[in-house]
Design an enzyme around this catalytic site. Structure first.
Site, PDB file in Angstrom:
ATOM      1  N   SER A 236       9.120 -40.432  22.137  1.00 50.59           N
ATOM      2  CA  SER A 236       8.890 -40.910  20.783  1.00 50.59           C
ATOM      3  C   SER A 236       8.992 -42.436  20.738  1.00 50.59           C
ATOM      4  O   SER A 236       8.327 -43.123  21.504  1.00 50.59           O
ATOM      5  CB  SER A 236       9.865 -40.224  19.819  1.00 50.59           C
ATOM      6  OG  SER A 236       9.470 -40.403  18.480  1.00 50.59           O
ATOM      7  N   ASP A 427       2.000 -31.457  19.712  1.00 46.68           N
ATOM      8  CA  ASP A 427       2.631 -32.451  18.838  1.00 46.68           C
ATOM      9  C   ASP A 427       1.572 -33.159  18.014  1.00 46.68           C
ATOM     10  O   ASP A 427       0.595 -33.670  18.557  1.00 46.68           O
ATOM     11  CB  ASP A 427       3.394 -33.476  19.689  1.00 46.68           C
ATOM     12  CG  ASP A 427       3.996 -34.606  18.869  1.00 46.68           C
ATOM     13  OD1 ASP A 427       4.341 -34.361  17.690  1.00 46.68           O
ATOM     14  OD2 ASP A 427       4.143 -35.720  19.402  1.00 46.68           O
ATOM     15  N   HIS A 484       6.609 -32.236  20.202  1.00 45.98           N
ATOM     16  CA  HIS A 484       7.072 -33.618  20.368  1.00 45.98           C
ATOM     17  C   HIS A 484       8.226 -33.716  21.353  1.00 45.98           C
ATOM     18  O   HIS A 484       8.260 -34.605  22.191  1.00 45.98           O
ATOM     19  CB  HIS A 484       7.499 -34.142  18.991  1.00 45.98           C
ATOM     20  CG  HIS A 484       7.739 -35.607  18.926  1.00 45.98           C
ATOM     21  ND1 HIS A 484       6.725 -36.529  19.045  1.00 45.98           N
ATOM     22  CD2 HIS A 484       8.878 -36.332  18.721  1.00 45.98           C
ATOM     23  CE1 HIS A 484       7.228 -37.750  18.922  1.00 45.98           C
ATOM     24  NE2 HIS A 484       8.537 -37.658  18.730  1.00 45.98           N
TER      25      HIS A 484
END
Length: 516
Positions: A236, A427, A484
């Site tokens: 991320s 994601d 994710h």
């Protein structure tokens, strides 16, 4: 609420989508996730450097961070290791055959700024000297590597639905390395500063410098890791943290840190391609209408030079339509169920390592706020005035956020640092389309063409995802069926991924499959 993405990074764009969610979504127990925080924290424009100019990045990273006073070195950390040993975590399963350590490392003695870490040494005990040291960082910015990375993804334990009991993760990354989790910057998780003004001047540059200072001091406490092969990994917004820390290590040229590679997953890398790839993903996965996609394409300027263009009403309207379309799904894994209740369940539900529980955040939050857990981890020793949370409510401002880390990635490659960019393909937050567009900006020649890789070579094999390798030791990898947080959703495939990354090997093909 009107939001536009043209003037802000992808993180801000999706914050608009999250905050614009309808009443149906609000009624559900919504997870606070990595990437939801930059819009709330952001206090200044993106850093001005264009990605073509490494000199601009050098100038930024060597400038004093955010007007923060220069850190004052802490006392040498030698001799503290045994005080940090974790004898046993409350509710742990049987058969724990590795050492654990946790505690604080001071990064600025004058400010009273200290970062919390958790170390899970390699399975088998004694910090297996044949295995490297791997640092894991979560993103946000402002989210916990202990809560997400260690307790929900790649750590040795996960938390059951009662918020009290742990169960083993057979695919934990300490089967491949000695894994160090760092809560960074100060104000995240158990990490803190006695100078509260620090919470309003966090940013990319200061975070990288504090993380470097942490490593330098931590190695005095754990000298057996000096010179050990060292890798930095994360996901991320750690798409910024990881290469920026690696860059700091190169600049400081410490002989004790033997940096070999970085690996970043579903990573924020390059503003405009991250944003364009996100909306491309929404349309190609039937999450938005043709009309909405056309509105985005025609009215939102996704180019390297359009990222700073002022907002316009037509782009705002199209962005609002996207938010309405996504209001009732989990954008971090578009095929995963939503959590329907944040209540703990006693007796606990039988866990499954292969079927991630969408309510896990609540179990972890309950566990890490228990006094006996904090005592076992040597955490919260200053009695913080706020509870532990997965993503910080203490940080009030994020003062610098680079538009791109591509020039840093180029510099790492020039210094023979291995770079892997991986992406869970379900994601929608920082999707595979964003990763592909961002890597393509480097214009690297292909060394080994796009092909499937296999997480199992038994029988007919099992495709774990796809890989393309570029000259200069950069690989782009997808992980099939992962959101994710890749290790949460596909733990076995994630372990195969990291094992091959650390070994410097291409991911398995299936040439031998029929012979197994």
């Amino acid at each position: 609420m009107k939001c536009t993405v043209v003037a802000l990074v992808l993180l801000v764009a999706v914050q608009c989508l999250v905050l614009g969610a309808g009443p149906a979504a609000a009624a559900k127990a919504r997870r606070t996730r990595q990437g939801d925080y930059l819009n709330r924290l952001r206090g200044s424009p993106s850093s001005r450097a264009s990605w073509e100019s490494l000199a601009a990045v050098e100038e930024q990273t060597t400038t004093k961070a955010a007007g923060r006073p220069a850190p004052v070195a802490a006392a040498v950390e030698a001799g503290r290791k045994e005080a940090d040993r974790v004898e046993a975590l409350p509710g742990h399963p049987r058969g724990v055959d590795f050492a654990q350590y946790a505690g604080y490392v001071t990064v600025d003695a004058a400010a009273g700024r200290a970062l919390f870490y958790y170390l899970a040494e390699a399975v088998g005990g004694n910090g297996d000297k044949t295995k490297p040291l791997l640092l894991w960082l979560n993103g946000g910015p402002g989210c916990s590597s202990l809560g997400y990375g260690a307790m929900e993804e790649l750590g040795p334990f996960r938390v059951m639905s009662d918020g009290k009991t742990l169960y083993s993760n057979p695919y934990s990354w300490n089967h491949a390395a000695n894994v160090l989790f760092l809560e960074s910057p100060a104000g995240v998780g158990y990490s803190y500063s006695n100078t509260t003004a620090d919470y309003g001047r966090s940013g990319d540059n200061g975070t990288a410098e504090d993380a470097y200072q942490f490593l330098d001091n931590w190695l005095e406490r754990f000298p057996e890791y000096k010179g050990r092969e060292f890798y930095i990994t994360g996901e991320s917004y750690a798409g910024h943290y990881v290469p920026q820390l690696a860059h700091a290590i190169l600049r400081h040229a410490s002989p004790d840190i033997n940096l070999k590679g970085i690996m970043i997953g579903n990573a924020v890398i390059n503003d405009w391609t991250d944003s364009k790839g996100m909306y491309d993903f929404f349309w190609t996965h039937a999450l938005i209408s043709d009309e909405t996609a056309d509105g985005i394409s025609k009215n939102c300027n996704f180019t390297a030079y359009g990222a700073g263009v002022a907002s316009n009403a037509l782009c705002d309207a199209a962005s609002d339509e996207v938010g309405e379309s996504l209001a009732d799904i989990d954008i971090y894994n578009i095929y995963a169920p939503n959590c329907q209740s944040e209540k703990l369940v006693t007796p606990p539900i039988a866990p499954s390592i292969d079927n991630f529980d969408p309510c896990t955040d609540y179990y972890v939050e309950a566990y890490l706020n228990r006094p006996d857990v904090q005592k076992a981890l040597h955490a919260n020793v200053t009695r913080l005035d706020h509870p532990w949370s997965a993503c910080s409510d203490v940080l009030t401002r994020w003062v610098d956020s680079a538009k791109t880390v591509l020039p840093i990635i180029q510099e790492l490659m020039k210094n023979s640092i291995r770079v892997w960019v991986y992406s869970g393909d379900t994601d929608g937050r920082v999707p595979v389309t964003s990763s592909r567009l961002s890597v393509n900006q480097l214009q690297l020649p292909v060394a080994a063409k796009w092909r499937p890789w296999f997480s199992s070579t038994k029988g007919a094999g099992e495709v774990g995802g796809y890989i393309v390798q570029y000259k200069g030791d950069l690989s782009l990898v997808t992980v099939r069926g992962a959101g994710h947080e890749v290790p949460s959703y596909q733990p076995r495939r994630a372990l195969v991924l990291v094992q091959n990354f650390l070994a410097g090997k291409a991911l398995p093909d299936c040439k031998e499959c029929e012979q197994d």
